[in-house]
Design a protein around this motif. Structure first.
Motif, mmCIF file in Angstrom:
data_model
loop_
_atom_site.group_PDB
_atom_site.id
_atom_site.type_symbol
_atom_site.label_atom_id
_atom_site.label_comp_id
_atom_site.label_asym_id
_atom_site.label_seq_id
_atom_site.Cartn_x
_atom_site.Cartn_y
_atom_site.Cartn_z
ATOM 1 N N PHE A 87 0.882 -1.163 0.000
ATOM 2 C CA PHE A 87 0.000 0.000 0.000
ATOM 3 C C PHE A 87 0.919 1.212 0.000
ATOM 4 O O PHE A 87 1.542 1.504 1.011
ATOM 5 N N VAL A 93 3.025 -4.790 2.813
ATOM 6 C CA VAL A 93 2.152 -5.387 3.822
ATOM 7 C C VAL A 93 2.230 -6.910 3.792
ATOM 8 O O VAL A 93 2.090 -7.569 4.817
ATOM 9 N N ALA A 153 -0.421 -10.949 14.795
ATOM 10 C CA ALA A 153 -0.823 -9.752 15.536
ATOM 11 C C ALA A 153 -1.655 -8.835 14.646
ATOM 12 O O ALA A 153 -1.698 -9.011 13.426
ATOM 13 N N SER A 154 -2.288 -7.879 15.269
ATOM 14 C CA SER A 154 -3.050 -6.887 14.520
ATOM 15 C C SER A 154 -2.109 -6.139 13.565
ATOM 16 O O SER A 154 -1.017 -5.745 13.944
ATOM 17 N N GLY A 155 -2.528 -6.017 12.320
ATOM 18 C CA GLY A 155 -1.707 -5.313 11.340
ATOM 19 C C GLY A 155 -0.679 -6.187 10.655
ATOM 20 O O GLY A 155 0.105 -5.715 9.836
ATOM 21 N N SER A 156 -0.683 -7.503 10.957
ATOM 22 C CA SER A 156 0.339 -8.368 10.364
ATOM 23 C C SER A 156 0.003 -8.739 8.914
ATOM 24 O O SER A 156 0.838 -9.302 8.214
ATOM 25 N N GLY A 157 -1.222 -8.448 8.465
ATOM 26 C CA GLY A 157 -1.548 -8.693 7.055
ATOM 27 C C GLY A 157 -2.525 -9.826 6.821
ATOM 28 O O GLY A 157 -2.718 -10.248 5.671
ATOM 29 N N LYS A 158 -3.178 -10.306 7.868
ATOM 30 C CA LYS A 158 -4.095 -11.451 7.720
ATOM 31 C C LYS A 158 -5.260 -11.118 6.781
ATOM 32 O O LYS A 158 -5.543 -11.857 5.837
ATOM 33 N N SER A 159 -5.922 -9.987 7.077
ATOM 34 C CA SER A 159 -7.054 -9.609 6.240
ATOM 35 C C SER A 159 -6.604 -9.358 4.805
ATOM 36 O O SER A 159 -7.291 -9.743 3.849
ATOM 37 N N THR A 160 -5.464 -8.733 4.677
ATOM 38 C CA THR A 160 -4.971 -8.426 3.341
ATOM 39 C C THR A 160 -4.753 -9.718 2.542
ATOM 40 O O THR A 160 -5.087 -9.774 1.359
ATOM 41 N N GLU A 163 -12.012 -13.221 10.759
ATOM 42 C CA GLU A 163 -12.457 -12.778 12.087
ATOM 43 C C GLU A 163 -13.973 -12.670 12.173
ATOM 44 O O GLU A 163 -14.524 -11.637 12.558
ATOM 45 N N HIS A 216 -8.894 -14.767 16.268
ATOM 46 C CA HIS A 216 -8.146 -14.566 17.499
ATOM 47 C C HIS A 216 -8.585 -15.586 18.557
ATOM 48 O O HIS A 216 -8.151 -15.526 19.694
HETATM 49 N N1 LIG Z 1 -6.369 -0.073 2.011
HETATM 50 C C1 LIG Z 1 -5.265 0.083 2.737
HETATM 51 N N2 LIG Z 1 -4.467 1.153 2.522
HETATM 52 C C2 LIG Z 1 -3.331 1.329 3.218
HETATM 53 N N3 LIG Z 1 -2.892 0.484 4.150
HETATM 54 C C3 LIG Z 1 -3.631 -0.590 4.412
HETATM 55 C C4 LIG Z 1 -4.858 -0.855 3.719
HETATM 56 N N4 LIG Z 1 -5.371 -2.003 4.194
HETATM 57 C C5 LIG Z 1 -4.518 -2.444 5.130
HETATM 58 N N5 LIG Z 1 -3.462 -1.609 5.269
HETATM 59 C C6 LIG Z 1 -2.333 -1.797 6.169
HETATM 60 O O1 LIG Z 1 -1.831 -3.073 5.964
HETATM 61 C C7 LIG Z 1 -1.408 -3.670 7.162
HETATM 62 C C8 LIG Z 1 -2.059 -5.012 7.314
HETATM 63 O O2 LIG Z 1 -3.435 -4.839 7.493
HETATM 64 P P1 LIG Z 1 -4.450 -6.038 7.690
HETATM 65 O O3 LIG Z 1 -5.791 -5.436 7.790
HETATM 66 O O4 LIG Z 1 -4.209 -7.050 6.649
HETATM 67 O O5 LIG Z 1 -3.988 -6.584 9.103
HETATM 68 P P2 LIG Z 1 -4.662 -7.736 9.970
HETATM 69 O O6 LIG Z 1 -3.596 -8.733 10.224
HETATM 70 O O7 LIG Z 1 -5.892 -8.196 9.350
HETATM 71 O O8 LIG Z 1 -4.958 -6.953 11.318
HETATM 72 P P3 LIG Z 1 -6.188 -7.102 12.329
HETATM 73 O O9 LIG Z 1 -5.898 -8.267 13.214
HETATM 74 O O10 LIG Z 1 -6.189 -5.823 13.087
HETATM 75 O O11 LIG Z 1 -7.434 -7.271 11.509
HETATM 76 C C9 LIG Z 1 -1.755 -2.696 8.253
HETATM 77 O O12 LIG Z 1 -0.585 -1.995 8.608
HETATM 78 C C10 LIG Z 1 -2.733 -1.780 7.633
HETATM 79 O O13 LIG Z 1 -2.623 -0.499 8.164
#
Ligand SMILES: Nc1ncnc2c1ncn2[C@@H]1O[C@H](COP(=O)(O)OP(=O)(O)OP(=O)(O)O)[C@@H](O)[C@H]1O
Ligand SMILES: [Mg+2]
Lengths: 223, 244
Positions: B11, B16, B35-42, B161, B193
């Motif tokens: 991004f 990410v 952890a939160s922000g590790s990229g799982k959702s991505t 989640e 989680h």
């Molecule tokens: N559309 C976007 N634009 C910019 N940065 C993004 C975007 N989507 C996610 N990120 C960044 O990518 C990183 C990974 O985000 P992601 O949502 O995949 O984390 P996650 O592991 O699912 O976290 P959580 O447990 O909080 O859901 C984070 O640092 C987030 O800020």
């Protein structure tokens, strides 16, 4: 009976004027809503180069007097492009575009009011763009837009009275004629005003019914 | 089979996902921890095509998600359940479920509805077919979300989640349904989680750390002292989760 007296025939004149006003109002409303909707969809899909043009043009239309727009179209376009334009054509064009500008803004916020998340869900489930537009976006945007649209249209109905200035025989023009003949401005304009009032109230009432029906079929509490 | 090869996602300037490799075979339940922000959702959003890859390749049953036709086919093979349900608010529960089967799979309406009612029945919502999302509790909405995904008869279920917006009681309802699905052999990629639950239903667990997939182990090994727990970062993560 003197020439200046009111006659039963005046009622027919008034009805004719009302007919012209309503026909112009309905025609420009349909054209305006269609164009406004189209602009909102084009805006939504970020078709390259279109956004700034749409925004500049609609802002200009919303923020300048309709009478000035009417003069620009009726006198300006024929002089500039060397084409002939009848008063009805000029009136139709001007008010349609003006309505389109307001409708665009309302449709756009209707579309923007929809949560992006559901659109993502629809995509993931394999719906294509037009299915998403038709089945997910349109019903919600419409329910959102009906109220504000009715407000705008009630206003546009009054705005049509301006076209009498360029010689369209609408309700206001008929009022002018009756006034010059009878020299009874208080009676004439009170009656004309009342007719506009009744038309506007009817429109608002119908709009309210449509809105209520839409909201009933879409019971979610969000908006 | 879902195959991610050297997947990268950025991004702007931030990377990410960093060269992520993952394979999910039919019948597996793979849990993604991190952890939160590790990229799982991505990662999930890259698999279902909501994000475009910056590098690498993802295929679902051989269909490359970065091609247009491949994405259409890949999306037919999988279905997603969302954290915030993402239901269509102007449609009843039943219509939420039948929309894609009717429009995308071109199922006759009667058949789609019969299927949807059977699914609603299975998750204990038979009486709520005609309710709008707004009239349902969070747990009920999520069960509708699960039915909506299952109605597509997907080969793979992607879950991000799906219980984290629910209170504990409702979480239990949803997890029970997921456990049943897992027992039936449904293939799942599962972000959660709920560590204990993941331990219970997963065949494999992968761990994402700042966009890198640092561990990929069968569940028992992941929780073994000489397996996943030997990785300090994972030990730390798990003990923190236990405390919460
Ligand atoms: N559309 C976007 N634009 C910019 N940065 C993004 C975007 N989507 C996610 N990120 C960044 O990518 C990183 C990974 O985000 P992601 O949502 O995949 O984390 P996650 O592991 O699912 O976290 P959580 O447990 O909080 O859901 C984070 O640092 C987030 O800020
Ligand atoms: Mg997430």
């Amino acid at each position: 009976m003197r020439y200046a007296d009111f006659t039963p025939y005046d009622i027919i004149l008034l009805l004719q004027g009302l007919g012209v006003t309503l026909a112009l109002f309905i025609g420009t409303t349909l054209i305006g809503l269609a164009i406004g909707l189209l602009l909102a969809v084009v805006h939504h899909y970020r078709i390259p180069g279109c956004r700034p043009v749409i925004v500049v043009v609609t802002e200009a239309l919303k923020n300048s007097p309709v009478l000035v727009q009417l003069f620009l179209v009726f006198f300006g376009i024929p002089a500039f492009l060397h084409i002939r334009m009848t008063p009805v054509e000029a009136a139709t064009l001007t008010i349609s575009l003006n309505t389109a500008a307001f409708a665009f803004v309302i449709f756009r916020s209707g579309i923007e009011s929809i949560d992006r998340d559901q659109i993502e869900a629809a995509k993931v489930f394999g719906l294509n763009r037009s299915q998403i537009l038709r089945l997910v976006i349109a019903p919600q945007a419409t329910a959102f837009a009906v109220g504000p649209l009715v407000g705008i249209l009630v206003n546009q109905l009054q705005v049509t009275s301006l076209i009498s200035v360029i010689g369209v025989f609408d309700l206001t023009k008929i009022g002018n004629i009756l006034n010059l003949r009878t020299l009874q401005p208080f009676i004439v304009w009170a009656v004309i005003g009342l007719i506009y009032y009744i038309a506007a109230k009817t429109l608002a009432h119908v709009g309210g019914r449509i809105e209520a029906a839409l909201r009933k079929s879409v019971k979610w509490g969000g908006i | 089979m879902i195959v991610a090869e050297n997947v990268e996602k950025r991004f702007g300037e931030t990377l990410v996902l960093k060269r992520v490799n993952l394979r999910v075979e039919p019948g597996e339940v793979v849990t993604i921890l991190g952890a939160s922000g590790s990229g799982k959702s991505t990662l999930i959003r890259c698999i279902n095509g909501l994000e475009t890859l910056s590098g690498g390749k993802i295929t679902v049953d051989g269909h490359d998600v970065s091609t247009k036709a491949g994405l259409v086919a890949a999306r037919r093979a999988s279905a997603t359940v969302f954290q915030l349900f993402n239901l269509y608010p102007h449609m009843t529960a039943l219509r939420n479920i039948t929309l894609a089967p009717i429009e995308v799979l071109k199922l006759p309406k009667a058949e789609a509805e019969a299927r949807a009612r059977a699914l609603l029945d299975k998750v204990g919502l038979a009486a709520h077919a005609d309710a709008y999302p707004q009239q349902l509790s969070g747990g009920q909405r999520q069960r509708v979300g699960i039915c909506r995904a299952l109605a597509m008869q997907p080969r793979y279920l992607l879950l991000d989640e799906v219980t984290s917006a629910l209170d504990p009681e409702m979480t239990g309802d949803v997890l029970r349904i997921l456990a049943e699905l897992a027992a039936d052999g449904t293939t799942m990629v599962f972000v959660t989680h709920e560590i204990e639950f993941a331990r219970h239903i997963s065949s494999r667990i992968v761990f994402l750390e700042q966009g890198e997939l640092i561990v990929d182990l069968p569940t028992a090994q992941f929780f073994a002292e000489d397996g996943g727990l030997a990785v300090p970062r994972i030990r730390q993560f798990l003990s923190k989760m236990k405390k919460d």
